[in-house]
Design a protein around this motif. Sequence first.
Motif, PDB file in Angstrom:
ATOM      1  N   HIS A   1      11.519   8.513   2.157  1.00  0.00           N
ATOM      2  CA  HIS A   1      11.707   7.057   2.046  1.00  0.00           C
ATOM      3  C   HIS A   1      13.100   6.629   2.532  1.00  0.00           C
TER       4      HIS A   1
ATOM      5  N   MET B   1      11.948  11.305   7.506  1.00  0.00           N
ATOM      6  CA  MET B   1      12.423  10.044   6.932  1.00  0.00           C
ATOM      7  C   MET B   1      11.351   9.392   6.060  1.00  0.00           C
ATOM      8  N   GLU B   2      10.116   9.407   6.529  1.00  0.00           N
ATOM      9  CA  GLU B   2       9.036   8.801   5.745  1.00  0.00           C
ATOM     10  C   GLU B   2       8.769   9.579   4.460  1.00  0.00           C
ATOM     11  N   LYS B   3       8.861  10.895   4.528  1.00  0.00           N
ATOM     12  CA  LYS B   3       8.642  11.712   3.335  1.00  0.00           C
ATOM     13  C   LYS B   3       9.637  11.371   2.240  1.00  0.00           C
TER      14      LYS B   3
ATOM     15  N   THR C   1      15.267   4.872   5.531  1.00  0.00           N
ATOM     16  CA  THR C   1      15.163   3.957   6.657  1.00  0.00           C
ATOM     17  C   THR C   1      16.438   4.055   7.496  1.00  0.00           C
TER      18      THR C   1
ATOM     19  N   ILE D   1      12.249   3.757  14.261  1.00  0.00           N
ATOM     20  CA  ILE D   1      13.352   4.314  13.458  1.00  0.00           C
ATOM     21  C   ILE D   1      14.659   4.232  14.259  1.00  0.00           C
TER      22      ILE D   1
ATOM     23  N   LYS E   1      10.856  11.222  12.216  1.00  0.00           N
ATOM     24  CA  LYS E   1      10.131  10.161  11.521  1.00  0.00           C
ATOM     25  C   LYS E   1       9.396  10.716  10.306  1.00  0.00           C
ATOM     26  N   ARG E   2       8.828  11.895  10.473  1.00  0.00           N
ATOM     27  CA  ARG E   2       8.109  12.526   9.361  1.00  0.00           C
ATOM     28  C   ARG E   2       9.049  12.795   8.188  1.00  0.00           C
TER      29      ARG E   2
END
Length: 377
Positions: A285, A281-283, A287, A316, A278-279
């Motif tokens: 952007h 993917m969020e870094k 999805t 996610i 998740k970290r």
Amino acid sequence: MSEVYINRIAKFLPNAPISNDEMEGYLGKINYRESKARRIVLRNNGIKTRYYALTPAGEPTHTNAALTSEAINALFDDDFRSTDVELLSCGTSSPDYLMPSHAVMVHGLLGNRNLEVNSAAGNCCAGMNALKFGYLSVKSGNTRNAVCAGSERMSSWMLADHFSQEVENLKQLEEQPIIGFNKDFLRWMLSDGAGAFLLEDSPRGTLSLKIEWMEGYSYAHELDVCMYAGADKTADGALKSFSDFSSEEWLTQSIFAVKQDTKLLDRHILEKGVESMKRAMEKHHVTPENIDYLLPHVSSHYFVDGLYQGFADAGIEISREKWYTNLRDVGNVGAGSVYLMLEELFHSGRLQKGEQIMLCVPESARFTYAYAYLTVC
């Protein structure tokens, strides 16, 4: 900064595939008895066949360096020769020697030219770390190309003969001559093979994979050692190196056997995998909708449902039809597994330009995770 493309992928799997029923014939029976753990472990891991660099009598057929060089040589042809390589980066958790390093031994077998060499140590993430070194070299312009490889030759570590002195010692102490589950467990999990990538600063041929980014995360600052070799745990849980044991203890306690604390594995491997994924993917952007193929290196099918649910609970969720793995047929090849998965997908004829692939590799040694995000072009 240059763009970086995986332009060629090759593999080498030694000898013929080995079924579950044949495994103990190759590895041998400890204390002449069938393993009680074998059927339980195999039922959970879902592996049906794997490859060993062994004869049916348990004699070695290839070194780790030889497996790796075979995979790398399959990358070359008249358009890209071995003498064109500028950087060689190899990762493994089962090198043939403590020293020299794995990559220089591979280089010696290639015999191609003077070039830069990098060896990545560790466990399953060693292959990804080797890839990242090559990726950063090409991206920075340090080199125009890099050959990266991940490989294992674990079968020779699992031979019954390596545990005979421990069993004899237990008999002399009038204890049950059965090795611990933390050692026997891994005899039925690990196998041999090698994969290799050619990285370049421009696409080549009809199919290339652009490396968009790579990320790595270690949780060693908060979690204990889970998988180890050449050491043993003391009563207080600290790791004691082989160099601090006597040579007699190396044999009577199977110090060089690969061991895993399955309780720690079950407690943390999925939790930290979800957290780090998740970290990453969020870094960047990303999805779930931006992932067409998820290639997760799972050591056992036992973890697949839990990992899927963990992703879903974390927001996610990646639909199961996007998951791609060849664990059932190839086995757990550690640092080489992600190379072998991507090689199979790359040559499957399924990939379409614009699709995006996530590589996801956990390492239980002290809980490290590595990711790469690729675009088909």
